[in-house]
Design a protein around this motif. Structure first.
Motif, PDB file in Angstrom:
ATOM      1  N   PRO A 115       0.867  -1.194   0.000  1.00  0.00           N
ATOM      2  CA  PRO A 115       0.000   0.000   0.000  1.00  0.00           C
ATOM      3  C   PRO A 115       0.897   1.235   0.000  1.00  0.00           C
ATOM      4  O   PRO A 115       1.905   1.270   0.712  1.00  0.00           O
ATOM      5  N   ARG A 117       1.476   5.714  -0.686  1.00  0.00           N
ATOM      6  CA  ARG A 117       1.218   7.100  -1.095  1.00  0.00           C
ATOM      7  C   ARG A 117       2.346   7.993  -0.586  1.00  0.00           C
ATOM      8  O   ARG A 117       2.738   7.889   0.582  1.00  0.00           O
ATOM      9  N   ARG A 119       5.599   8.380  -0.632  1.00  0.00           N
ATOM     10  CA  ARG A 119       6.870   8.029   0.007  1.00  0.00           C
ATOM     11  C   ARG A 119       7.858   7.548  -1.056  1.00  0.00           C
ATOM     12  O   ARG A 119       8.312   6.389  -1.027  1.00  0.00           O
ATOM     13  N   ASP A 179       4.277  -3.518   4.235  1.00  0.00           N
ATOM     14  CA  ASP A 179       4.564  -2.083   4.348  1.00  0.00           C
ATOM     15  C   ASP A 179       5.772  -1.736   3.483  1.00  0.00           C
ATOM     16  O   ASP A 179       6.709  -2.533   3.367  1.00  0.00           O
ATOM     17  N   VAL A 180       5.771  -0.524   2.927  1.00  0.00           N
ATOM     18  CA  VAL A 180       6.857  -0.137   2.030  1.00  0.00           C
ATOM     19  C   VAL A 180       8.151   0.158   2.792  1.00  0.00           C
ATOM     20  O   VAL A 180       9.237   0.134   2.216  1.00  0.00           O
ATOM     21  N   ASP A 181       8.035   0.404   4.095  1.00  0.00           N
ATOM     22  CA  ASP A 181       9.224   0.831   4.852  1.00  0.00           C
ATOM     23  C   ASP A 181       9.877  -0.302   5.632  1.00  0.00           C
ATOM     24  O   ASP A 181      10.759  -0.072   6.440  1.00  0.00           O
ATOM     25  N   TRP A 241      -4.370   6.152  10.511  1.00  0.00           N
ATOM     26  CA  TRP A 241      -3.451   5.163  11.060  1.00  0.00           C
ATOM     27  C   TRP A 241      -4.087   4.273  12.150  1.00  0.00           C
ATOM     28  O   TRP A 241      -4.745   4.765  13.046  1.00  0.00           O
ATOM     29  N   HIS A 274      10.387   7.422   9.452  1.00  0.00           N
ATOM     30  CA  HIS A 274       9.324   8.287   8.926  1.00  0.00           C
ATOM     31  C   HIS A 274       8.596   8.926  10.090  1.00  0.00           C
ATOM     32  O   HIS A 274       8.673   8.457  11.222  1.00  0.00           O
ATOM     33  N   GLU A 277       2.091   8.896  11.454  1.00  0.00           N
ATOM     34  CA  GLU A 277       0.843   9.332  10.825  1.00  0.00           C
ATOM     35  C   GLU A 277      -0.178   9.639  11.928  1.00  0.00           C
ATOM     36  O   GLU A 277      -0.040   9.160  13.063  1.00  0.00           O
TER      37      GLU A 277
HETATM   38  N1  UDP Z   1       1.718   4.395   3.843  1.00  0.00           N
HETATM   39  C1  UDP Z   1       2.085   5.210   2.758  1.00  0.00           C
HETATM   40  N2  UDP Z   1       1.854   6.548   2.812  1.00  0.00           N
HETATM   41  C2  UDP Z   1       1.275   7.120   3.903  1.00  0.00           C
HETATM   42  C3  UDP Z   1       0.909   6.318   4.998  1.00  0.00           C
HETATM   43  C4  UDP Z   1       1.155   4.956   4.951  1.00  0.00           C
HETATM   44  O1  UDP Z   1       2.621   4.719   1.771  1.00  0.00           O
HETATM   45  O2  UDP Z   1       1.095   8.353   3.895  1.00  0.00           O
HETATM   46  C5  UDP Z   1       1.877   2.928   3.744  1.00  0.00           C
HETATM   47  C6  UDP Z   1       3.316   2.478   3.706  1.00  0.00           C
HETATM   48  O3  UDP Z   1       3.401   1.255   3.006  1.00  0.00           O
HETATM   49  C7  UDP Z   1       3.589   2.283   5.178  1.00  0.00           C
HETATM   50  C8  UDP Z   1       2.293   1.639   5.654  1.00  0.00           C
HETATM   51  O4  UDP Z   1       1.291   2.279   4.884  1.00  0.00           O
HETATM   52  O5  UDP Z   1       4.715   1.489   5.425  1.00  0.00           O
HETATM   53  C9  UDP Z   1       2.010   1.765   7.141  1.00  0.00           C
HETATM   54  O6  UDP Z   1       2.050   3.119   7.542  1.00  0.00           O
HETATM   55  P1  UDP Z   1       3.127   3.645   8.599  1.00  0.00           P
HETATM   56  O7  UDP Z   1       4.485   3.261   8.142  1.00  0.00           O
HETATM   57  O8  UDP Z   1       2.896   5.119   8.799  1.00  0.00           O
HETATM   58  O9  UDP Z   1       2.713   2.839   9.909  1.00  0.00           O
HETATM   59  P2  UDP Z   1       3.600   2.530  11.224  1.00  0.00           P
HETATM   60  O10 UDP Z   1       4.976   2.172  10.802  1.00  0.00           O
HETATM   61  O11 UDP Z   1       3.591   3.777  12.040  1.00  0.00           O
HETATM   62  O12 UDP Z   1       2.854   1.404  11.844  1.00  0.00           O
END
Ligand code: UDP
Ligand code: MN
Length: 322
Positions: A115, A117, A119, A179-181, A241, A274, A277
């Motif tokens: 998923p 957006r 990044r 997750d992309v990160d 989130w 990052h 959110e």
């Molecule tokens: N994500 C994104 N853009 C955003 C918010 C979330 O691409 O503005 C996607 C992305 O893949 C990210 C995942 O949703 O890794 C989960 O969001 P986030 O990393 O903010 O969650 P956390 O690490 O805080 O659980």
């Protein structure tokens, strides 16, 4: 008398400070003493835990079956410059971000759904690293990036539902929701589904490689397409989130399917930095009714508009309005 009392309480206070300091030192130097224990599958049993299934074109490939023994037994730390800086052997990756080994027939076909957006740097790192990483594993895979193109609050779960639908149309029997990160550090965490849904990112560096709670089922999870369909996918109602991953766990609980994990030494991930959110304030209320909603909120109520589908050199890019 008063002086003696003061001296006495001073000793107790000292003792308290001293024990707190010792606890803190142990906590810093030996974090594993405080780790939550959880069940996991050990390395010898990975292969029998996996669900062998491929797309029809792979099943038809004339080659001996790939063996995964060495991939698992020789797992190593691969999050290094060689794998991060540029894509090796990029001519092997087909348009749309698909790869299958040629010398042997893969036993697993996996759709990796991301998923996304806003990044772009994380996505670039992800694609470079993941293609280098995944081609060490002798599996057939394809990366689908589902991008939310509107400005509404981010809806991670709905993007997974869309990705799952698209992946099913290409006959993928296994989904990895990613997750992309998050980047896997150990080469032996096979990117294939297990018979039970698997929480893959259970040893995350930002959590000091610990699992914060046993029912955590977010970050990177693997689930067969059949199981994903069985729970009606994920909820479409989590905007912003948090909560949607716990909701998925609740759905599995309703149908009586347990989750599994691999040995933590195979489940280490790093998370790219990052900002946080904005949490969805409604998430707890939604979560409380998760089981009641699951049959009416999910794949069967999914409404979205596909704005664009483009085969890029490293991924299939699906842009949607939610
Ligand atoms: N994500 C994104 N853009 C955003 C918010 C979330 O691409 O503005 C996607 C992305 O893949 C990210 C995942 O949703 O890794 C989960 O969001 P986030 O990393 O903010 O969650 P956390 O690490 O805080 O659980
Ligand atoms: Mn994150």
């Amino acid at each position: 008398m008063l002086i003696r009392l003061c001296q006495h309480s001073f000793h107790i206070y000292d003792l308290l400070v001293f024990s707190a300091a010792i606890t803190l030192i142990v906590y810093i130097l030996l974090p594993h003493r405080f780790a939550l224990r959880y069940d996991y599958i050990d390395q010898q049993h990975f292969e029998e835990a996996l669900l062998a299934a491929t797309t029809p074109n792979v099943s038809a490939q004339l080659a001996p079956d790939c063996s995964y023994k060495e991939v698992i037994a020789e797992s190593r730390f691969v999050y290094d410059a060689r794998h991060l800086e540029k894509i090796q052997r990029d001519e092997e990756i087909r348009l749309g971000g698909e790869y299958q080994p040629e010398d042997c027939r893969a036993r697993f076909s996996t759709a990796i759904i991301v998923p996304y957006r806003d990044r772009p740097e994380q996505l670039a790192t992800f694609l470079t690293y993941m293609h280098n990483y995944l081609r060490l594993q002798l599996i057939h895979y394809r990366i689908f990036v589902v991008e939310q193109s509107d400005r509404k609050p981010f809806n991670r779960a709905m993007l997974f539902n869309i990705g799952a639908k698209v992946a099913a149309s290409y006959d993928y029997p296994c989904l990895i929701l990613h997750d992309v990160d998050l980047m896997p550090l150990n080469s032996g965490q096979i990117y294939a589904c297990s018979k039970l849904p698997r929480h893959m990112s259970s040893a995350l560096d930002s959590w000091r490689f610990h699992l914060p709670y046993r029912t955590l089922f977010g970050g990177v999870v693997a689930m067969s397409t059949a199981q994903y369909n069985m729970v009606n996918g994920m909820s479409n109602l989590y905007h912003g989130w948090g909560g949607e991953d716990d909701d998925l766990y609740e759905r599995l609980k309703v149908i009586g399917v347990e989750i599994c994990r691999f040995d933590p030494a195979y489940s280490e991930y790093t998370m790219l930095k990052h900002k946080h959110e904005i949490p969805n304030e409604n998430r707890m209320a939604l979560l409380r009714a998760a089981s009641l909603r699951m049959h009416s909120d999910g794949l069967n109520s999914l409404v979205y508009k596909e704005v664009e589908r483009r085969m890029r050199s490293l991924f299939t890019h699906i842009r949607v309005e939610t």
